[in-house]
Design an enzyme around this catalytic site. Structure first.
Site, PDB file in Angstrom:
ATOM      1  N   ASP A   1      17.166 -48.643  -9.415  1.00 24.83           N
ATOM      2  CA  ASP A   1      17.359 -50.139  -9.397  1.00 24.83           C
ATOM      3  C   ASP A   1      17.402 -50.647 -10.819  1.00 24.83           C
ATOM      4  O   ASP A   1      16.437 -50.162 -11.516  1.00 24.83           O
ATOM      5  CB  ASP A   1      16.276 -50.674  -8.414  1.00 24.83           C
ATOM      6  CG  ASP A   1      16.346 -49.952  -7.217  1.00 24.83           C
ATOM      7  OD1 ASP A   1      17.134 -50.618  -6.339  1.00 24.83           O
ATOM      8  OD2 ASP A   1      15.482 -49.365  -6.681  1.00 24.83           O
TER       9      ASP A   1
ATOM     10  N   HIS B   1      12.449 -51.729  -9.311  1.00 25.28           N
ATOM     11  CA  HIS B   1      12.975 -52.248  -7.789  1.00 25.28           C
ATOM     12  C   HIS B   1      12.696 -53.685  -7.841  1.00 25.28           C
ATOM     13  O   HIS B   1      13.579 -54.446  -7.509  1.00 25.28           O
ATOM     14  CB  HIS B   1      12.546 -51.251  -6.724  1.00 25.28           C
ATOM     15  CG  HIS B   1      12.849 -52.005  -5.386  1.00 25.28           C
ATOM     16  ND1 HIS B   1      12.379 -52.950  -4.568  1.00 25.28           N
ATOM     17  CD2 HIS B   1      14.105 -51.635  -4.493  1.00 25.28           C
ATOM     18  CE1 HIS B   1      13.066 -53.166  -3.503  1.00 25.28           C
ATOM     19  NE2 HIS B   1      14.242 -52.268  -3.590  1.00 25.28           N
TER      20      HIS B   1
ATOM     21  N   GLU C   1      19.390 -42.627  -6.774  1.00 22.88           N
ATOM     22  CA  GLU C   1      19.582 -43.903  -6.663  1.00 22.88           C
ATOM     23  C   GLU C   1      18.478 -44.684  -7.529  1.00 22.88           C
ATOM     24  O   GLU C   1      17.661 -44.005  -7.525  1.00 22.88           O
ATOM     25  CB  GLU C   1      19.624 -44.309  -5.128  1.00 22.88           C
ATOM     26  CG  GLU C   1      20.203 -45.738  -5.018  1.00 22.88           C
ATOM     27  CD  GLU C   1      18.798 -46.781  -5.034  1.00 22.88           C
ATOM     28  OE1 GLU C   1      19.333 -47.854  -4.697  1.00 22.88           O
ATOM     29  OE2 GLU C   1      17.739 -46.452  -4.931  1.00 22.88           O
TER      30      GLU C   1
ATOM     31  N   HIS D   1      16.617 -41.482  -3.216  1.00 26.34           N
ATOM     32  CA  HIS D   1      16.368 -43.174  -3.233  1.00 26.34           C
ATOM     33  C   HIS D   1      15.346 -43.445  -4.230  1.00 26.34           C
ATOM     34  O   HIS D   1      14.140 -43.110  -3.893  1.00 26.34           O
ATOM     35  CB  HIS D   1      16.105 -43.572  -1.749  1.00 26.34           C
ATOM     36  CG  HIS D   1      16.036 -44.961  -1.886  1.00 26.34           C
ATOM     37  ND1 HIS D   1      14.902 -45.581  -1.326  1.00 26.34           N
ATOM     38  CD2 HIS D   1      16.772 -46.080  -2.173  1.00 26.34           C
ATOM     39  CE1 HIS D   1      14.870 -46.667  -1.072  1.00 26.34           C
ATOM     40  NE2 HIS D   1      16.073 -47.185  -1.656  1.00 26.34           N
ATOM     41  N   ARG D   2      15.393 -44.111  -5.338  1.00 23.58           N
ATOM     42  CA  ARG D   2      14.774 -44.244  -6.256  1.00 23.58           C
ATOM     43  C   ARG D   2      13.857 -42.994  -6.793  1.00 23.58           C
ATOM     44  O   ARG D   2      12.837 -42.876  -7.281  1.00 23.58           O
ATOM     45  CB  ARG D   2      13.508 -45.213  -5.987  1.00 23.58           C
ATOM     46  CG  ARG D   2      13.935 -46.449  -4.962  1.00 23.58           C
ATOM     47  CD  ARG D   2      12.775 -47.423  -4.748  1.00 23.58           C
ATOM     48  NE  ARG D   2      13.392 -48.326  -3.561  1.00 23.58           N
ATOM     49  CZ  ARG D   2      12.589 -49.015  -2.927  1.00 23.58           C
ATOM     50  NH1 ARG D   2      11.328 -49.075  -3.018  1.00 23.58           N
ATOM     51  NH2 ARG D   2      12.915 -49.982  -2.018  1.00 23.58           N
TER      52      ARG D   2
ATOM     53  N   GLU E   1      21.866 -49.261  -8.659  1.00 22.95           N
ATOM     54  CA  GLU E   1      21.947 -50.771  -7.958  1.00 22.95           C
ATOM     55  C   GLU E   1      21.737 -51.723  -9.097  1.00 22.95           C
ATOM     56  O   GLU E   1      20.580 -51.830  -9.570  1.00 22.95           O
ATOM     57  CB  GLU E   1      20.967 -50.674  -6.771  1.00 22.95           C
ATOM     58  CG  GLU E   1      21.196 -52.030  -6.020  1.00 22.95           C
ATOM     59  CD  GLU E   1      20.145 -52.132  -5.082  1.00 22.95           C
ATOM     60  OE1 GLU E   1      19.540 -51.097  -4.453  1.00 22.95           O
ATOM     61  OE2 GLU E   1      19.839 -53.203  -4.837  1.00 22.95           O
TER      62      GLU E   1
ATOM     63  N   ASP F   1      14.499 -40.926   0.628  1.00 27.97           N
ATOM     64  CA  ASP F   1      13.423 -40.819   0.026  1.00 27.97           C
ATOM     65  C   ASP F   1      13.149 -39.252  -0.132  1.00 27.97           C
ATOM     66  O   ASP F   1      12.209 -39.117  -0.827  1.00 27.97           O
ATOM     67  CB  ASP F   1      12.223 -41.527   0.424  1.00 27.97           C
ATOM     68  CG  ASP F   1      12.613 -43.049   0.750  1.00 27.97           C
ATOM     69  OD1 ASP F   1      13.200 -43.767  -0.316  1.00 27.97           O
ATOM     70  OD2 ASP F   1      11.965 -43.690   1.684  1.00 27.97           O
TER      71      ASP F   1
ATOM     72  N   LYS G   1      20.065 -54.920  -9.424  1.00 23.55           N
ATOM     73  CA  LYS G   1      19.151 -55.707  -8.655  1.00 23.55           C
ATOM     74  C   LYS G   1      19.323 -57.101  -9.298  1.00 23.55           C
ATOM     75  O   LYS G   1      18.421 -57.670  -9.902  1.00 23.55           O
ATOM     76  CB  LYS G   1      17.953 -55.392  -8.732  1.00 23.55           C
ATOM     77  CG  LYS G   1      17.356 -54.062  -7.726  1.00 23.55           C
ATOM     78  CD  LYS G   1      17.263 -54.844  -6.282  1.00 23.55           C
ATOM     79  CE  LYS G   1      16.864 -53.746  -5.416  1.00 23.55           C
ATOM     80  NZ  LYS G   1      17.226 -53.825  -3.912  1.00 23.55           N
TER      81      LYS G   1
HETATM   82  O1  G3P Z   1      21.013 -48.636  -2.412  1.00 23.62           O
HETATM   83  C1  G3P Z   1      20.530 -48.603  -1.002  1.00 23.62           C
HETATM   84  C2  G3P Z   1      19.040 -49.183  -1.078  1.00 23.62           C
HETATM   85  O2  G3P Z   1      18.333 -48.896  -2.258  1.00 23.62           O
HETATM   86  C3  G3P Z   1      19.130 -50.772  -0.961  1.00 23.62           C
HETATM   87  O3  G3P Z   1      17.659 -51.317  -0.778  1.00 23.62           O
HETATM   88  O4  G3P Z   1      15.595 -52.418  -1.374  1.00 23.62           O
HETATM   89  O5  G3P Z   1      15.717 -49.782  -1.315  1.00 23.62           O
HETATM   90  O6  G3P Z   1      16.820 -51.199  -3.085  1.00 23.62           O
HETATM   91  P1  G3P Z   1      16.361 -51.159  -1.518  1.00 23.62           P
HETATM   92 CA    CA Z   2      18.046 -49.493  -4.380  1.00 26.28          CA
END
Ligand code: G3P
Ligand code: CA
Length: 245
Positions: free
Chosen positions: A38, A51, A36, A9-10, A112, A232, A114
């Site tokens: 953004d 993000h 993942e 994640h990120r 993602e 994460d 955004k």
């Molecule tokens: O894609 C899942 C998650 O990343 C969505 O929430 O705020 O971390 O971008 P956020």
């Molecule tokens: Ca995200």
């Protein structure tokens, strides 16, 4: 048993600055199957990886992503809380730079969109064009909280996988995903109940819960045969995944 992919994640954001090349490279090194990230758009229409709409949390600067050009954004330092531990500056990356790097790895990528706060007119098509230019259709899943964007992608690029992101539990999410022509959905992990995962699998709809960092939740979701989890800490998730399989 289904093999659950681990998406960082990120990037490896537990240990490195989120949405930076460093975090993506370290995610691969930790054994993640995918990353993942953004995407937003700069003032001059470039796709940038960050993000928040505001710059302050990750770069310490005032203002909004949308009000700076890509070259101005790339000059910022996205190390934020890792400034003490990382010697080298980490710029806000262009999506192009991340994807060019990724094309030489075996990683999958969840992009993602955004665009829930600012609409970033035309962003979906720019992302699709870039994926096509780099021939990455097979490695990308496009997701968003903006489900109109998911429908747009499904209409204009049906060969690219998509998934709406769900912040709340909804009734029969696999039916909803199918209704907007998505091949999966990304629920908050609290709403990814075992029965929902089972039913979604039966309907060939992928479930990739976010953002799962708790050991017992990671175990539960892997044992429930999730298609992927978004975490994460890809190192921990990989270790748990390896122990289970
Ligand atoms: O894609 C899942 C998650 O990343 C969505 O929430 O705020 O971390 O971008 P956020
Ligand atoms: Ca995200």
């Amino acid at each position: 048993m289904v093999l659950t992919w681990i998406f960082a994640h990120r990037g490896f954001s537990l240990a490195y600055p989120e949405n930076t090349m460093k975090a993506f490279i370290e995610a691969e090194r930790a054994g993640a199957d995918g990353i993942e990230l953004d995407v937003q758009m700069s003032k001059d229409g470039q796709l940038v990886v960050i993000h928040d709409e505001k710059l302050d949390r990750t770069t310490g600067e005032k203002g909004f992503v949308k009000d700076l050009s890509a070259s101005e954004l790339m000059r910022l330092d996205a190390r934020y809380k890792f400034k003490q531990t990382l010697v080298k500056k980490e710029p806000v990356p262009l999506l192009r730079d991340v994807l060019e790097w990724l094309s030489n790895t075996s990683l999958q990528c969840n992009i993602e969109l955004k665009n829930g706060t600012f609409p970033y007119h035309g962003m979906e098509d720019k992302v699709i064009d870039l994926i096509r230019e780099l021939k990455l259709e097979e490695k990308i899943i496009l997701s968003s909280f903006n489900h109109y964007s998911i429908v747009h992608v499904n209409r204009h690029a049906p060969d690219i996988e998509t998934a709406p992101i769900l912040a709340e539990g909804i009734y029969m999410p696999w039916v909803y995903a199918k209704s907007i022509l998505a091949s999966g959905f990304h629920p908050h992990y609290r709403y990814a109940h075992d029965e929902i995962i089972k039913k979604s699998c039966q309907h060939h709809i992928a479930v990739r819960p976010y953002t799962v960092n708790n050991e017992s939740e990671i175990q539960r979701l892997i044992k429930a045969d999730c298609s992927a989890i978004i975490t994460d800490d890809p190192a921990k998730a990989k270790r748990i995944n390896d122990d289970i399989h």
